[in-house]
Design a protein around this motif. Sequence first.
Motif, PDB file in Angstrom:
ATOM      1  N   THR A   5     -24.375  43.687 -23.142  1.00 35.42           N
ATOM      2  CA  THR A   5     -25.859  44.342 -22.217  1.00 35.42           C
ATOM      3  C   THR A   5     -26.499  44.434 -22.429  1.00 35.42           C
ATOM      4  OG1 THR A   5     -24.213  46.072 -21.232  1.00 35.42           O
ATOM      5  CG2 THR A   5     -23.310  44.124 -20.781  1.00 35.42           C
ATOM      6  N   ARG A   6     -27.357  44.762 -21.976  1.00 33.14           N
ATOM      7  CA  ARG A   6     -29.063  45.784 -22.112  1.00 33.14           C
ATOM      8  C   ARG A   6     -28.240  47.380 -21.455  1.00 33.14           C
ATOM      9  NH1 ARG A   6     -33.407  42.282 -19.569  1.00 33.14           N
ATOM     10  NH2 ARG A   6     -33.947  44.305 -18.229  1.00 33.14           N
ATOM     11  N   GLU A   8     -28.773  50.457 -19.823  1.00 25.42           N
ATOM     12  CA  GLU A   8     -29.590  50.874 -18.918  1.00 25.42           C
ATOM     13  C   GLU A   8     -30.057  52.260 -18.557  1.00 25.42           C
ATOM     14  OE1 GLU A   8     -26.861  50.731 -15.904  1.00 25.42           O
ATOM     15  OE2 GLU A   8     -26.866  48.077 -15.425  1.00 25.42           O
ATOM     16  N   ALA A  23     -32.815  48.493 -16.489  1.00 30.45           N
ATOM     17  CA  ALA A  23     -33.202  48.027 -17.614  1.00 30.45           C
ATOM     18  C   ALA A  23     -34.046  47.313 -17.927  1.00 30.45           C
ATOM     19  CB  ALA A  23     -32.111  46.523 -17.422  1.00 30.45           C
ATOM     20  N   ASP A  24     -35.213  47.277 -17.849  1.00 26.22           N
ATOM     21  CA  ASP A  24     -36.239  46.546 -18.245  1.00 26.22           C
ATOM     22  C   ASP A  24     -37.343  48.227 -19.339  1.00 26.22           C
ATOM     23  OD1 ASP A  24     -35.941  44.662 -17.987  1.00 26.22           O
ATOM     24  OD2 ASP A  24     -37.341  45.244 -15.618  1.00 26.22           O
TER      25      ASP A  24
END
Length: 63
Positions: A5-6, A8, A23-24
Amino acid sequence: MKETTRPECTHWIGAEARHCKEADGVRQYIPGPRCPLHTPAALQGKSETQPGPGWPIHRKEAS
């Protein structure tokens, strides 16, 4: 197989009583993963430090 998972943003937004969770553009900092809006410099109203040349430029090669 484990799903990756990315990361956060874990910045606590007190007025909204929640974590950011963006998340970006998240990068790791000492206080934890942060999005560009919640980096330590951004929270202090400062611009981000530009990356420097690093230690290899200061390394002396053996003669």
